[in-house]
Design a protein around this motif. Sequence first.
Motif, PDB file in Angstrom:
ATOM      1  N   LEU A   1       0.830  -1.206   0.000  1.00 16.29           N
ATOM      2  CA  LEU A   1       0.000   0.000   0.000  1.00 16.29           C
ATOM      3  C   LEU A   1       0.861   1.251   0.000  1.00 16.29           C
ATOM      4  N   GLY A   2       1.963   1.213   0.732  1.00 11.21           N
ATOM      5  CA  GLY A   2       2.865   2.359   0.742  1.00 11.21           C
ATOM      6  C   GLY A   2       3.488   2.609  -0.622  1.00 11.21           C
ATOM      7  N   LEU A   3       3.894   1.521  -1.305  1.00 12.73           N
ATOM      8  CA  LEU A   3       4.452   1.676  -2.651  1.00 12.73           C
ATOM      9  C   LEU A   3       3.419   2.237  -3.623  1.00 12.73           C
ATOM     10  N   LEU A   4       2.169   1.782  -3.477  1.00 11.29           N
ATOM     11  CA  LEU A   4       1.108   2.306  -4.337  1.00 11.29           C
ATOM     12  C   LEU A   4       0.901   3.799  -4.106  1.00 11.29           C
ATOM     13  N   CYS A   5       0.920   4.210  -2.840  1.00 10.54           N
ATOM     14  CA  CYS A   5       0.761   5.634  -2.530  1.00 10.54           C
ATOM     15  C   CYS A   5       1.913   6.457  -3.102  1.00 10.54           C
TER      16      CYS A   5
ATOM     17  N   ILE B   1       1.570   9.417  -5.881  1.00  8.02           N
ATOM     18  CA  ILE B   1       2.116  10.759  -5.649  1.00  8.02           C
ATOM     19  C   ILE B   1       3.067  11.150  -6.776  1.00  8.02           C
ATOM     20  N   ALA B   2       3.921  10.206  -7.193  1.00 14.79           N
ATOM     21  CA  ALA B   2       4.852  10.500  -8.290  1.00 14.79           C
ATOM     22  C   ALA B   2       4.090  10.789  -9.581  1.00 14.79           C
TER      23      ALA B   2
END
Length: 291
Positions: free
Chosen positions: A246-250, A254-255
């Motif tokens: 989930l953190g990587l998806l966020c 953002i990028a």
Amino acid sequence: MFFLFFLLISSSSGGQIPVLPIYSPCEFPTPILPSTHFDVQCKTHGSSKLKFICDLNHQLQFVPLTEVEQHYDRFRSVFEYGNRSHVGIVLVRHLEQPSSAGSVYEDSRYSCLFNEECARLDAEVIAGFSNNVKMFLKVYAWKLYDRWFGNSDGCQTPHILVLISVDGLVNDARKIPYVKIHSGDNRLRFPLNNIEIETANALVQNLPIQQVLKDLIVDLGIALKELHDLNGEPRDHSVPRWARHLGLLCVGLIAFALITEWYIVRRKLAVKKSASGIKIVSGKSKTHLMF
């Protein structure tokens, strides 16, 4: 007169008045063999259910132990197997440390320290047993653990022995309480070390003994339950895999948002520069000229 004389000698020497009985680890009553000696010496007068507690100096005789019993029943499934408790709590007023290493070798009260051929104590350990409190408590709890539970491997539930000396050592006037927990399962080493510190701190703060025992039983129950739930594996305190994904998806979103915003702003600036030098033709809008 004799008592007053003994009191004066004890106070002048800076020690404590011994509260009998005081046993060495080789003499301490244990429940492994049917014995009326253990039932008489270690009976918990405040409760008939807490047979795993050895109240040697009757410190629990007039103490309410209802909450202690309730919390023991709460974790009974991990404390007992085959109607036998795998937890032992030894509560004494104080312990007596030998005066020298020579007395350990000569006194028959310490004969069990040299009985095991596979785990013989060397001269350094014997010296520490007589002049180092930590080594004394470690060896005392270890040997009492062996005599308390015998040679049972404890494959179902690890055995745990808790040694609590409320007033410390006889020859120590500071009356520092000591707590030592020994278990044959090394997987419990870290949680038991924390429980040792918490229990000793509670005694130093003069908390009621029933509260100390209640918190001790709860902590031991949680440690054993966690050991069973995780099949002996240490608990993983790292970030869960789903949280990492989930953190990587966020981060990706953002990028993407930053790149999109940068592209739109850059394009608008380019359009403004090009639009300033273009003459507007009748019949065509600015939007038509831009595209």
